[in-house]
Design an enzyme around this catalytic site. Structure first.
Site, PDB file in Angstrom:
ATOM      1  N   SER A 177       8.504   4.619 -12.456  1.00 42.02           N
ATOM      2  CA  SER A 177       8.136   4.672 -13.849  1.00 42.02           C
ATOM      3  C   SER A 177       9.587   4.782 -14.687  1.00 42.02           C
ATOM      4  O   SER A 177      10.479   5.432 -14.050  1.00 42.02           O
ATOM      5  CB  SER A 177       7.364   5.791 -14.400  1.00 42.02           C
ATOM      6  OG  SER A 177       7.937   7.063 -14.352  1.00 42.02           O
ATOM      7  N   GLY A 191       0.783  -1.047  -0.076  1.00 42.76           N
ATOM      8  CA  GLY A 191       0.021   0.014  -0.034  1.00 42.76           C
ATOM      9  C   GLY A 191       0.885   1.253  -0.081  1.00 42.76           C
ATOM     10  O   GLY A 191       0.863   1.882   0.908  1.00 42.76           O
ATOM     11  N   GLU A 195      13.001  -3.432  -5.149  1.00 41.26           N
ATOM     12  CA  GLU A 195      12.219  -4.080  -6.004  1.00 41.26           C
ATOM     13  C   GLU A 195      12.579  -3.839  -7.369  1.00 41.26           C
ATOM     14  O   GLU A 195      12.571  -4.636  -8.387  1.00 41.26           O
ATOM     15  CB  GLU A 195      10.984  -3.104  -6.084  1.00 41.26           C
ATOM     16  CG  GLU A 195       9.673  -3.351  -6.872  1.00 41.26           C
ATOM     17  CD  GLU A 195       8.525  -2.391  -6.596  1.00 41.26           C
ATOM     18  OE1 GLU A 195       8.734  -1.529  -5.792  1.00 41.26           O
ATOM     19  OE2 GLU A 195       7.671  -2.475  -7.459  1.00 41.26           O
TER      20      GLU A 195
HETATM   21  C1  LIG Z   1       0.966  -3.124 -12.869  1.00 37.69           C
HETATM   22  C2  LIG Z   1       1.239  -2.260 -11.744  1.00 37.69           C
HETATM   23  C3  LIG Z   1       1.244  -2.520 -10.358  1.00 37.69           C
HETATM   24  C4  LIG Z   1       1.405  -1.828  -9.361  1.00 37.69           C
HETATM   25  N1  LIG Z   1       1.421  -2.411  -8.185  1.00 37.69           N
HETATM   26  C5  LIG Z   1       1.346  -1.457  -6.989  1.00 37.69           C
HETATM   27  C6  LIG Z   1       1.081  -1.943  -5.825  1.00 37.69           C
HETATM   28  O1  LIG Z   1       1.002  -3.156  -5.653  1.00 37.69           O
HETATM   29  N2  LIG Z   1       1.223  -1.129  -4.746  1.00 37.69           N
HETATM   30  C7  LIG Z   1       1.409   0.028  -5.053  1.00 37.69           C
HETATM   31  O2  LIG Z   1       1.538   0.793  -4.069  1.00 37.69           O
HETATM   32  N3  LIG Z   1       1.569   0.651  -6.378  1.00 37.69           N
HETATM   33  C8  LIG Z   1       1.426  -0.223  -7.485  1.00 37.69           C
HETATM   34  N4  LIG Z   1       1.607   0.375  -8.496  1.00 37.69           N
HETATM   35  C9  LIG Z   1       1.481   1.901  -8.696  1.00 37.69           C
HETATM   36  C10 LIG Z   1       2.801   2.421  -9.261  1.00 37.69           C
HETATM   37  O3  LIG Z   1       3.662   2.147  -8.189  1.00 37.69           O
HETATM   38  C11 LIG Z   1       2.520   3.936 -10.025  1.00 37.69           C
HETATM   39  O4  LIG Z   1       1.658   3.326 -11.037  1.00 37.69           O
HETATM   40  C12 LIG Z   1       3.647   4.400 -10.458  1.00 37.69           C
HETATM   41  O5  LIG Z   1       4.419   4.860  -9.197  1.00 37.69           O
HETATM   42  C13 LIG Z   1       3.547   5.753 -11.133  1.00 37.69           C
HETATM   43  O6  LIG Z   1       2.597   6.606 -10.327  1.00 37.69           O
HETATM   44  P1  LIG Z   1       1.199   7.193 -11.135  1.00 37.69           P
HETATM   45  O7  LIG Z   1       0.657   5.918 -11.747  1.00 37.69           O
HETATM   46  O8  LIG Z   1       0.414   7.809 -10.312  1.00 37.69           O
HETATM   47  O9  LIG Z   1       1.660   7.838 -12.364  1.00 37.69           O
HETATM   48  P2  LIG Z   1       2.053   9.467 -12.237  1.00 37.69           P
HETATM   49  O10 LIG Z   1       3.203   9.701 -10.982  1.00 37.69           O
HETATM   50  O11 LIG Z   1       0.972  10.234 -12.329  1.00 37.69           O
HETATM   51  O12 LIG Z   1       2.876   9.685 -13.624  1.00 37.69           O
HETATM   52  C14 LIG Z   1       2.195   9.878 -14.500  1.00 37.69           C
HETATM   53  C15 LIG Z   1       3.256  10.069 -15.993  1.00 37.69           C
HETATM   54  O13 LIG Z   1       4.219  11.107 -15.648  1.00 37.69           O
HETATM   55  C16 LIG Z   1       5.315  10.824 -15.576  1.00 37.69           C
HETATM   56  N5  LIG Z   1       6.319  11.484 -14.684  1.00 37.69           N
HETATM   57  C17 LIG Z   1       5.781  11.837 -13.055  1.00 37.69           C
HETATM   58  N6  LIG Z   1       6.588  12.422 -12.563  1.00 37.69           N
HETATM   59  C18 LIG Z   1       7.391  12.808 -13.411  1.00 37.69           C
HETATM   60  C19 LIG Z   1       8.889  13.386 -13.489  1.00 37.69           C
HETATM   61  N7  LIG Z   1       9.214  14.103 -12.089  1.00 37.69           N
HETATM   62  N8  LIG Z   1       9.829  13.524 -14.468  1.00 37.69           N
HETATM   63  C20 LIG Z   1       9.450  12.860 -15.547  1.00 37.69           C
HETATM   64  N9  LIG Z   1       8.299  12.379 -15.476  1.00 37.69           N
HETATM   65  C21 LIG Z   1       7.239  12.209 -14.659  1.00 37.69           C
HETATM   66  C22 LIG Z   1       5.411   9.309 -15.307  1.00 37.69           C
HETATM   67  O14 LIG Z   1       6.662   8.774 -15.739  1.00 37.69           O
HETATM   68  C23 LIG Z   1       4.265   9.024 -15.902  1.00 37.69           C
HETATM   69  O15 LIG Z   1       4.341   8.502 -17.405  1.00 37.69           O
HETATM   70  C24 LIG Z   1       1.401  -0.578  -9.538  1.00 37.69           C
HETATM   71  C25 LIG Z   1       1.438   0.014 -10.991  1.00 37.69           C
HETATM   72  C26 LIG Z   1       1.247  -0.843 -12.006  1.00 37.69           C
HETATM   73  C27 LIG Z   1       1.053  -0.310 -13.573  1.00 37.69           C
END
Ligand SMILES: Cc1cc2nc3c(=O)[nH]c(=O)nc-3n(C[C@H](O)[C@H](O)[C@H](O)COP(=O)(O)OP(=O)(O)OC[C@H]3O[C@@H](n4cnc5c(N)ncnc54)[C@H](O)[C@@H]3O)c2cc1C
Length: 393
Positions: free
Chosen positions: A376, A127, A245
């Site tokens: 990411s 989480g 991770e």
């Molecule tokens: C298959 C899968 C499993 C997951 N499992 C878990 C889980 O079990 N537990 C958990 O806690 N989370 C989990 N996640 C969440 C994951 O950690 C987040 O999706 C990830 O950290 C990205 O956050 P966000 O989706 O909010 O995207 P955002 O942070 O909103 O990013 C959106 C876009 O903007 C880009 N971006 C953001 N900030 C910057 C920056 N400073 N510079 C350049 N580009 C930027 C990102 O690369 C992305 O392309 C999972 C995600 C996926 C896809």
């Protein structure tokens, strides 16, 4: 730096292969043969078989059930399991919270939680992410407030919690000090999913699996003994866990297996009577992927050799994460191209396309996630820019 395997390491590889052949139950073997989807029960069955062999947590210290394998043998074991198509074990207990409890937890926490993770008796989920805290994780809002009776009360929401619907426990980052700088007011808690007020609501992915949940916390009472590490010190734990991770994310064995499948499909698919694998343009694409994969494998071996010399994996794990996920995605793109119109079968009914192809479209879809989870790829590039290239942030 010598990157080749010694005769003992090659013998270990053979031992692992032989054991997997012997130990894998027929149902799991059938699914593995077509790279199919494993249900939670099948994953846990395999977890327990590996635990029985003593190989379920090879990276843990021996006193807590680790396998007493050096870095190279651990890599060999991981790669062979991936190559055999064995179910990928849930990483949340074994790879994430387990090592974290080992490093930062109390003795009581180690004794309470580690044996059950090892035995597969308690399943964990992670989480961290919230609707407005993903890459910018430190903006998280789940609140944890003391109730004056030795407990904390949690309120808020987590999102993207993978397989929370199957989990017995969740580890969360929660805000314990709203007035501090955002990284400084966070703490790390272990929460029993059966606690009143915890609700996990699954969502269906494009690959057709209920892989994620939105997880809600409404006045969830958590005993103070479930705080890991210092109060307000959770950010240090969060960072330690994410680094861990990423080390496992290159998935060389999985991509090697996918390349094998590409070749198998290309041999069975014909263009004007000629198998695609014999058509120069297709051969060139397959060869290119093979070269890219070998380069990744060598980069991985270099990281392992460096770890054998006692260097902790640093920002180079970001390079492995980027290249590993890109190659995995390109591999599935190639498989989809080789399949031609068969690739348009989405959730196909068995028998509509060859068995060897059936797992490719859902996995192609799921592989899109590899450049997002574990931090990411854009964020990894920021890490490389700062830590390796020395560029200003
Ligand atoms: C298959 C899968 C499993 C997951 N499992 C878990 C889980 O079990 N537990 C958990 O806690 N989370 C989990 N996640 C969440 C994951 O950690 C987040 O999706 C990830 O950290 C990205 O956050 P966000 O989706 O909010 O995207 P955002 O942070 O909103 O990013 C959106 C876009 O903007 C880009 N971006 C953001 N900030 C910057 C920056 N400073 N510079 C350049 N580009 C930027 C990102 O690369 C992305 O392309 C999972 C995600 C996926 C896809």
């Amino acid at each position: 730096m010598d990157l080749s395997f010694t005769p003992e390491q090659i013998a270990f590889r053979d031992e692992v292969r032989a054991w997997i052949r012997e130990a894998m139950p027929p149902r799991i073997r059938e699914i593995a043969a077509v790279d199919g989807h494993f249900e939670h029960d099948e994953i846990m069955e395999w977890h327990r078989i590996l635990a029985g062999k003593g190989w379920v947590a090879p990276h843990w210290p021996a006193e807590w059930g680790g396998a007493k394998l050096d870095v190279t043998r651990r890599f060999i074991l991981t790669e062979e399991l991936e190559l055999a198509g064995a179910p990928a074990l849930s990483p949340f207990g074994l790879m994430m919270v387990g090592p974290l409890i080992l490093q930062f937890g109390s003795d009581a926490q180690r004794k309470r939680f580690l044996p059950k993770i090892l035995a597969g008796e308690e399943v964990w989920c992670q989480g961290y992410s919230e609707p407005n805290a993903g890459s910018d994780l430190a903006s998280l809002k789940l609140s944890a407030e003391p109730d004056g009776n030795g407990n904390y009360v949690l309120n808020g929401q987590k999102t993207w919690t993978t397989y929370a619907q199957y989990a017995d426990w969740i580890f969360v980052l929660a805000r314990t000090d709203k007035s501090a700088k955002k990284q400084s007011g966070i703490s790390f808690f272990l929460v029993d999913m059966k606690t009143p007020g915890v609700t996990a609501r699954p969502t269906l992915t494009i690959a057709g699996t209920p892989a994620f949940c939105d997880t809600f916390f409404e006045n969830v009472v958590v005993p103070a003994e479930n705080l890991v590490g210092p109060l307000h010190g959770g950010w240090t734990l969060a960072k330690a866990l994410l680094g861990h991770e990423r080390t496992y994310i290159a998935a060389v064995g999985l991509s090697t297996r996918t390349l094998r499948r590409v070749k198998q499909i290309a041999a069975a698919t014909k263009e004007r009577g000629v198998p695609l694998v014999d058509v120069p343009a297709w051969r060139a694409r397959i060869a290119r992927m093979e070269i890219e994969l070998w380069a990744l494998r060598m980069a991985n071996y270099r990281a392992i050799a460096s770890a054998e010399l006692g260097h902790a994996p640093g920002a180079e794990s970001s390079i492995l994460k980027i290249r590993g996920s890109e190659i995995m995605q390109q591999m599935y793109e190639l498989a989809m191209d080789v399949m031609g119109h068969d690739a348009l079968s989405w959730h196909n009914t068995p028998g509509t396309i060859p068995e060897a192809e059936a797992s490719v479209p859902p996995q192609f879809n799921y592989a899109r996630a590899a450049s997002i989870y574990g931090g990411s790829n854009e964020i990894q590039k920021n890490v490389i820019a700062k830590a390796i290239l020395g560029l200003p942030s």
